[in-house]
Design a protein around this motif. Sequence first.
Motif, PDB file in Angstrom:
ATOM      1  N   GLY A  30       0.783  -1.228   0.000  1.00  0.00           N
ATOM      2  CA  GLY A  30       0.000   0.000   0.000  1.00  0.00           C
ATOM      3  C   GLY A  30       0.810   1.270   0.000  1.00  0.00           C
ATOM      4  O   GLY A  30       0.336   2.301   0.485  1.00  0.00           O
ATOM      5  N   LYS A  31       2.014   1.226  -0.520  1.00  0.00           N
ATOM      6  CA  LYS A  31       2.859   2.418  -0.498  1.00  0.00           C
ATOM      7  C   LYS A  31       3.474   2.682  -1.876  1.00  0.00           C
ATOM      8  O   LYS A  31       3.730   1.754  -2.627  1.00  0.00           O
ATOM      9  CB  LYS A  31       4.017   2.225   0.496  1.00  0.00           C
ATOM     10  CG  LYS A  31       3.571   2.093   1.937  1.00  0.00           C
ATOM     11  CD  LYS A  31       3.408   3.474   2.564  1.00  0.00           C
ATOM     12  CE  LYS A  31       3.177   3.410   4.052  1.00  0.00           C
ATOM     13  NZ  LYS A  31       1.809   3.416   4.466  1.00  0.00           N
ATOM     14  N   ILE A  32       3.711   3.947  -2.163  1.00  0.00           N
ATOM     15  CA  ILE A  32       4.500   4.313  -3.341  1.00  0.00           C
ATOM     16  C   ILE A  32       5.855   4.784  -2.822  1.00  0.00           C
ATOM     17  O   ILE A  32       5.935   5.750  -2.057  1.00  0.00           O
ATOM     18  CB  ILE A  32       3.812   5.408  -4.176  1.00  0.00           C
ATOM     19  CG1 ILE A  32       2.409   4.948  -4.612  1.00  0.00           C
ATOM     20  CG2 ILE A  32       4.661   5.745  -5.407  1.00  0.00           C
ATOM     21  CD1 ILE A  32       1.658   5.951  -5.469  1.00  0.00           C
ATOM     22  N   ILE A  70      -0.906   6.825 -10.580  1.00  0.00           N
ATOM     23  CA  ILE A  70      -1.893   7.096  -9.532  1.00  0.00           C
ATOM     24  C   ILE A  70      -3.215   6.401  -9.841  1.00  0.00           C
ATOM     25  O   ILE A  70      -3.849   5.811  -8.972  1.00  0.00           O
ATOM     26  CB  ILE A  70      -2.143   8.613  -9.367  1.00  0.00           C
ATOM     27  CG1 ILE A  70      -0.858   9.324  -8.954  1.00  0.00           C
ATOM     28  CG2 ILE A  70      -3.230   8.888  -8.342  1.00  0.00           C
ATOM     29  CD1 ILE A  70      -0.985  10.842  -8.942  1.00  0.00           C
ATOM     30  N   TYR A 128      -2.838   2.347  -9.611  1.00  0.00           N
ATOM     31  CA  TYR A 128      -2.253   1.743  -8.428  1.00  0.00           C
ATOM     32  C   TYR A 128      -3.382   1.369  -7.479  1.00  0.00           C
ATOM     33  O   TYR A 128      -4.296   2.156  -7.244  1.00  0.00           O
ATOM     34  CB  TYR A 128      -1.286   2.770  -7.843  1.00  0.00           C
ATOM     35  CG  TYR A 128      -1.194   2.849  -6.361  1.00  0.00           C
ATOM     36  CD1 TYR A 128      -0.334   1.999  -5.680  1.00  0.00           C
ATOM     37  CD2 TYR A 128      -1.929   3.774  -5.645  1.00  0.00           C
ATOM     38  CE1 TYR A 128      -0.229   2.081  -4.321  1.00  0.00           C
ATOM     39  CE2 TYR A 128      -1.824   3.865  -4.286  1.00  0.00           C
ATOM     40  CZ  TYR A 128      -0.978   3.019  -3.623  1.00  0.00           C
ATOM     41  OH  TYR A 128      -0.876   3.101  -2.276  1.00  0.00           O
ATOM     42  N   ILE A 133       4.260  12.221  -5.425  1.00  0.00           N
ATOM     43  CA  ILE A 133       3.434  11.009  -5.376  1.00  0.00           C
ATOM     44  C   ILE A 133       4.042   9.936  -4.468  1.00  0.00           C
ATOM     45  O   ILE A 133       3.498   8.859  -4.335  1.00  0.00           O
ATOM     46  CB  ILE A 133       3.158  10.416  -6.777  1.00  0.00           C
ATOM     47  CG1 ILE A 133       4.439   9.876  -7.425  1.00  0.00           C
ATOM     48  CG2 ILE A 133       2.495  11.433  -7.691  1.00  0.00           C
ATOM     49  CD1 ILE A 133       4.136   8.909  -8.561  1.00  0.00           C
ATOM     50  N   LEU A 134       5.143  10.242  -3.828  1.00  0.00           N
ATOM     51  CA  LEU A 134       5.782   9.229  -3.001  1.00  0.00           C
ATOM     52  C   LEU A 134       5.276   9.276  -1.560  1.00  0.00           C
ATOM     53  O   LEU A 134       4.979  10.332  -1.028  1.00  0.00           O
ATOM     54  CB  LEU A 134       7.300   9.439  -2.999  1.00  0.00           C
ATOM     55  CG  LEU A 134       7.997   9.419  -4.362  1.00  0.00           C
ATOM     56  CD1 LEU A 134       9.473   9.695  -4.191  1.00  0.00           C
ATOM     57  CD2 LEU A 134       7.771   8.093  -5.063  1.00  0.00           C
ATOM     58  N   ASP A 135       5.180   8.084  -0.944  1.00  0.00           N
ATOM     59  CA  ASP A 135       4.932   8.001   0.496  1.00  0.00           C
ATOM     60  C   ASP A 135       6.247   8.060   1.245  1.00  0.00           C
ATOM     61  O   ASP A 135       6.340   8.603   2.322  1.00  0.00           O
ATOM     62  CB  ASP A 135       4.302   6.644   0.859  1.00  0.00           C
ATOM     63  CG  ASP A 135       2.849   6.575   0.506  1.00  0.00           C
ATOM     64  OD1 ASP A 135       2.090   7.357   1.078  1.00  0.00           O
ATOM     65  OD2 ASP A 135       2.491   5.743  -0.340  1.00  0.00           O
ATOM     66  N   ASN A 142       0.072  11.530  -4.084  1.00  0.00           N
ATOM     67  CA  ASN A 142      -0.189  10.154  -3.722  1.00  0.00           C
ATOM     68  C   ASN A 142      -1.596  10.015  -3.098  1.00  0.00           C
ATOM     69  O   ASN A 142      -1.956  10.798  -2.230  1.00  0.00           O
ATOM     70  CB  ASN A 142       0.884   9.786  -2.689  1.00  0.00           C
ATOM     71  CG  ASN A 142       0.874   8.350  -2.330  1.00  0.00           C
ATOM     72  OD1 ASN A 142      -0.166   7.775  -2.067  1.00  0.00           O
ATOM     73  ND2 ASN A 142       2.040   7.766  -2.324  1.00  0.00           N
ATOM     74  N   ASN A 187      -2.618   7.997  -0.938  1.00  0.00           N
ATOM     75  CA  ASN A 187      -2.520   7.793   0.516  1.00  0.00           C
ATOM     76  C   ASN A 187      -2.453   9.127   1.256  1.00  0.00           C
ATOM     77  O   ASN A 187      -2.977   9.260   2.360  1.00  0.00           O
ATOM     78  CB  ASN A 187      -1.273   6.979   0.865  1.00  0.00           C
ATOM     79  CG  ASN A 187      -1.348   5.561   0.342  1.00  0.00           C
ATOM     80  OD1 ASN A 187      -2.429   5.002   0.222  1.00  0.00           O
ATOM     81  ND2 ASN A 187      -0.213   4.992   0.009  1.00  0.00           N
TER      82      ASN A 187
END
Lengths: 233, 119
Positions: free
Chosen positions: A31-33, A172, A175, A194-196, B47, B49
């Motif tokens: 669940g992560k980018i 995005i 995913y 867009i990164l976690d 993102n 999230n």
Amino acid sequence: MSEILRCENLTKKYGAHTVALDGLNLTLDSGKIVGLLGPNGSGKTTLIKIINGLLTPSGGRVVIDGYAPGVESKKLVAYLPDNSYLNSWMTIQQIVDYFADFYEDFRPDLALSMLERLDIRPQRRLKTLSKGNKEKVCLILVMARNAKLYVLDEPIAGVDPAARDYVISTIINNYNPDSTVLISTHLISDIEEILDRVLFLKNGRLVLDQSVDEIRQEHGKSVDELFREVFRW
Amino acid sequence: MVWTLNKDRPLCPQICEQICVGIAGGEFQPDQRLMSVREVAVAAGVNPNTVQRAFEELERSGILYSVRGSGWFVGADISRAKAVLEAIIGEKTAAYFKEMAALGVAPEAVKAYVKEWSE
């Protein structure tokens, strides 16, 4: 959140003197980018090739959802290499069929509808496409899989800014929140939104492993700025 | 809605702030359904999230509420969103005065500049 990838003391040596990965320890949750960042020669592509079973480690191990790299892990991992392995004489339709034969989780309808939106007709041969469109086709094929782990090696190298936006929105949009995306790049400012989480790799070692909002909070600067600081020479 | 995000600050609170500004400014009405997490993520280029965390944060503050299966809605009480807007305006004003002070402009003189500009 469950663990999708684990590297334990992963080491890769080329010959006697070149250490590409130096005892790397790393865990990725689902669940992560995640951005895999590092200058040229820091070990990014070596790590990615080991995850995909294209190189064997000199020491340590990689576990992908419980499997060592191999037939089972390849069912779970969608891999975009840094240069294309597709046959350029094939038509797009043939390549889509080929992927559908190869991967159980491939969604041909999704791939074809994404290609249609770009006005890329399935009858065209890969070699007749522009460089940018070839790269988009490769990304579409990878993202049209319903994988647990997507590994994208330099997906935005050599594309123009509009294509970059297309690549990012494709990632995005496709995913799924249960899967993990690992993106290697040295063009950090282009993808940091867009990164976690980011991993900074330097001389085969992990020098930073942190959530991006923590970085911005703690350092008061963008990931790109921090990167330039860490890798100043 | 146009999203302007500054990469020097955590993105999650910036998304919260911009939604509050939208609510306080009447762009989003009470009980109106907001865009989905993914739509916001694509529009803002961030993102999903991060957007999810921002929405959850706003739900904890009572600014949004979620309905299982239908998405996110603006809460009936928009006073919290207005308070966030006020805080942003306060911060920006304070930052402006600080910048002017760094240029050697006294607060009284700043007032004169502001007056001149607003006319």
